[in-house]
Design an enzyme around this catalytic site. Structure first.
Site, PDB file in Angstrom:
ATOM      1  CG  HIS A  88      89.958  57.366  35.096  1.00 25.33           C
ATOM      2  ND1 HIS A  88      89.256  57.601  36.276  1.00 25.33           N
ATOM      3  CD2 HIS A  88      91.164  57.413  36.191  1.00 25.33           C
ATOM      4  CE1 HIS A  88      89.161  57.408  37.250  1.00 25.33           C
ATOM      5  NE2 HIS A  88      90.508  57.777  37.214  1.00 25.33           N
ATOM      6  CG  ASP A  99      76.734  84.127  27.499  1.00 26.46           C
ATOM      7  OD1 ASP A  99      76.871  84.443  28.328  1.00 26.46           O
ATOM      8  OD2 ASP A  99      75.433  83.849  27.822  1.00 26.46           O
ATOM      9  CB  THR A 105      74.045  78.693  34.447  1.00 25.92           C
ATOM     10  OG1 THR A 105      73.754  78.059  32.722  1.00 25.92           O
ATOM     11  CG2 THR A 105      72.467  79.229  34.648  1.00 25.92           C
ATOM     12  CG  HIS A 160      88.870  60.850  38.306  1.00 23.37           C
ATOM     13  ND1 HIS A 160      87.707  59.830  39.461  1.00 23.37           N
ATOM     14  CD2 HIS A 160      89.799  59.757  39.060  1.00 23.37           C
ATOM     15  CE1 HIS A 160      88.471  59.315  40.330  1.00 23.37           C
ATOM     16  NE2 HIS A 160      89.581  59.959  40.071  1.00 23.37           N
TER      17      HIS A 160
HETATM   18  C1  RB5 Z   1      71.837  84.384  29.346  1.00 22.26           C
HETATM   19  O1  RB5 Z   1      70.779  85.167  29.466  1.00 22.26           O
HETATM   20  C2  RB5 Z   1      71.758  82.740  29.959  1.00 22.26           C
HETATM   21  O2  RB5 Z   1      71.094  82.433  28.656  1.00 22.26           O
HETATM   22  C3  RB5 Z   1      73.080  81.981  29.181  1.00 22.26           C
HETATM   23  O3  RB5 Z   1      73.996  82.694  30.121  1.00 22.26           O
HETATM   24  C4  RB5 Z   1      73.471  80.777  29.817  1.00 22.26           C
HETATM   25  O4  RB5 Z   1      72.529  80.818  31.380  1.00 22.26           O
HETATM   26  C5  RB5 Z   1      72.271  79.954  29.540  1.00 22.26           C
HETATM   27  O5  RB5 Z   1      73.171  78.657  30.056  1.00 22.26           O
END
Ligand code: RB5
Length: 148
Positions: free
Chosen positions: A132, A7, A66, A97
């Site tokens: 596995h 993204d 994240t 695994h």
């Molecule tokens: C975007 O702001 C953020 O929410 C996205 O990149 C991500 O971290 C979502 O899990």
């Protein structure tokens, strides 16, 4: 062929990963995003995931802020085993695994140096199979039981 997707939050790190792959002559298909303009990570997760289940690409790397949202979305596609990793050990074990076919990174969690070390380990590691496999088979059965 490696499928790439991100993204807006993951865009700059995807550019770093592209550079890494270019330098090593590793082929990839970039499904976007193509800028830091705000987009929905789920759309790019689905594109990358589909390219893998259709065998257009062998494995994929997806990146959001994240690594969590984009991995959750990718894992909704049957046959996808996306692992959100912010350390080297988890990344290589997800290959050995879990036969992870997508690596998810968080561009706001790991710096580019660590991210590329994780990418390198993940790309070079193989699935061990053996004991596995029955666990992965069970996961496939869960998918089959819960198909809409
Ligand atoms: C975007 O702001 C953020 O929410 C996205 O990149 C991500 O971290 C979502 O899990």
């Amino acid at each position: 062929m490696i499928a790439l997707g991100s993204d807006h939050a993951g865009f700059y790190l995807k550019e770093e990963v592209r550079r890494y792959l270019d330098e090593r002559g590793i082929k990839y298909k970039d499904f976007g995003a193509n800028s830091e303009e705000s987009v929905n990570y789920a759309e790019y997760a689905e594109k990358v995931a589909n390219s893998i289940v259709k065998r257009e690409c062998k494995r994929g790397i997806v990146i959001c802020g994240t690594g969590i949202g984009i991995s959750i979305a990718a894992n909704k596609v049957n046959g996808i085993r996306a692992a959100a990793c912010s350390d080297y050990y988890s990344a290589i074990m997800s290959r050995r695994h879990n036969d992870s076919n997508i690596l998810a990174l968080g561009a706001r969690v790991v710096g580019p140096g660590l991210a590329l070390t994780i990418v390198e380990g993940w790309l070079n590691e193989d699935y061990e199979g053996d004991r596995h496999q029955e666990r992965l088979d069970y996961i496939s059965e869960i998918e089959a039981r819960n198909r809409g």
